[in-house]
Scaffold this active site. Sequence first.
Site, PDB file in Angstrom:
ATOM      1  CG  ASN A  84     -19.350  -3.668  17.098  1.00 56.06           C
ATOM      2  OD1 ASN A  84     -19.524  -4.529  17.952  1.00 56.06           O
ATOM      3  ND2 ASN A  84     -18.717  -2.542  17.360  1.00 56.06           N
ATOM      4  CG  HIS A  85     -14.849  -4.866  17.568  1.00 53.96           C
ATOM      5  ND1 HIS A  85     -13.672  -4.170  17.632  1.00 53.96           N
ATOM      6  CD2 HIS A  85     -15.734  -4.166  18.323  1.00 53.96           C
ATOM      7  CE1 HIS A  85     -13.831  -3.103  18.398  1.00 53.96           C
ATOM      8  NE2 HIS A  85     -15.083  -3.076  18.830  1.00 53.96           N
ATOM      9  CG  HIS A 208     -17.361  -3.832  26.200  1.00 54.48           C
ATOM     10  ND1 HIS A 208     -16.271  -3.226  25.630  1.00 54.48           N
ATOM     11  CD2 HIS A 208     -17.867  -4.656  25.238  1.00 54.48           C
ATOM     12  CE1 HIS A 208     -16.114  -3.659  24.391  1.00 54.48           C
ATOM     13  NE2 HIS A 208     -17.080  -4.522  24.131  1.00 54.48           N
TER      14      HIS A 208
END
Length: 413
Positions: A84-85, A208
């Site tokens: 998504n980044h 994460h």
Amino acid sequence: MKFAHLADVHLGYEQFNKPQRAEEFANTFKKALEMCVKESVDFIIIAGDLFNSSRPSPGTIKTAIKLLQIPKENNIPVFAIEGNHDRTQRGPSVLHLLEDLGLLYVIGLRQERVENEYLTSERVGNYWLVKGVYDNLEIHGMKYMSSAWFEANLNFFKGIFRPDEDAILVLHQGIRDITEKVFPSYSAELKLSDLPRGYLYYALGHVHKRFETNYGDSPVVYPGSLERWDFGDYAKRLVWNGVTFREEVGSDKGFYIVEDFTPRFVNIKVRDFIDVVIKGDSEREIKKAVKASLPHIPRNSYVRFNIKWRKPFDVEWIKEIVNAEYLRIHTAIIKDEKSMNGESVDIKSFFTEQEWKVIDLASSDEFESYIEKIVDILSGYEKKEEREKKESKIRKFERPKNPGDLTAWLRGG
């Protein structure tokens, strides 16, 4: 067969506006690649977010090119998807530039057909599903997609990922069954049962913190980010109970070596993030707690003090006595419950689960880091609201008691 599974590298992330942190993210990636070489892996999977941005700086791209020479020089192919980044809404991403330089292989839905030593393509509607190939194993996957996309295309998703032979599935998505246990504030686009069946290993990214489970007999694995991306991913949390601190140990950082589809975690030592949680009724109690925390804080750590109080007071003195590399102080008034007609009411009861997640993320110290997640939650929520409105309109019309008498039905008879 032996491969490495990495995710969420986030190259170029100047965390807390510190260029030093971008260097640390790069150095940790370098350590991981060198460990892969030492382990003699056959190939490497990067399950999204190699970069922290879809528009990395020239310096960050240069760093990535330099580091990806490590596996290339050792004849280790790298297969990657966009997270998504680092995904783009349309057109090629920086990952495709690295592919053109022969440094990695991008798998997923693409406009063009790709055929080479490590990639093959299958026609899927207007797209090509580009798959990785290593010996007799296929590596399937696609870039990060939003909740709204999966809501509209879940059957399509399950339909295109049907392995005929031995295969791995690579995704950068939140799985609700897992995020609720590991990171409740994370958005999740899928349930575990939404995953296509038949894969020998599910290589995931996006969450994460590392996590392992099974889907049928196959491992479903999040390696977590290589570095600590925010204070929610702490090495240690200290929670003040009024007398002393209760210590909660966070997750290790690193990646997985997978041999014969059995994952083994490889730890990488990174900078400690310490989260100190203090809730007190008086200034005196909070000062006592802060001083009691000092022996638990390593000199080179990043520290956040999360202070909840009844009445604010100056906290600048904390910066003078805490000996840490970086210090952040977050304060909040204790207001979990409100009084209504003399009765105690939980403020969360006024919001839906999605709304409260947005409020929680938006009020975080790392608000800017969560913008993508907030947008994803809201886009999925708006889609759901729109669908419910349509369903509501449909439910208002009932079938006529006598299907043949349409005029009577229209008159309300």
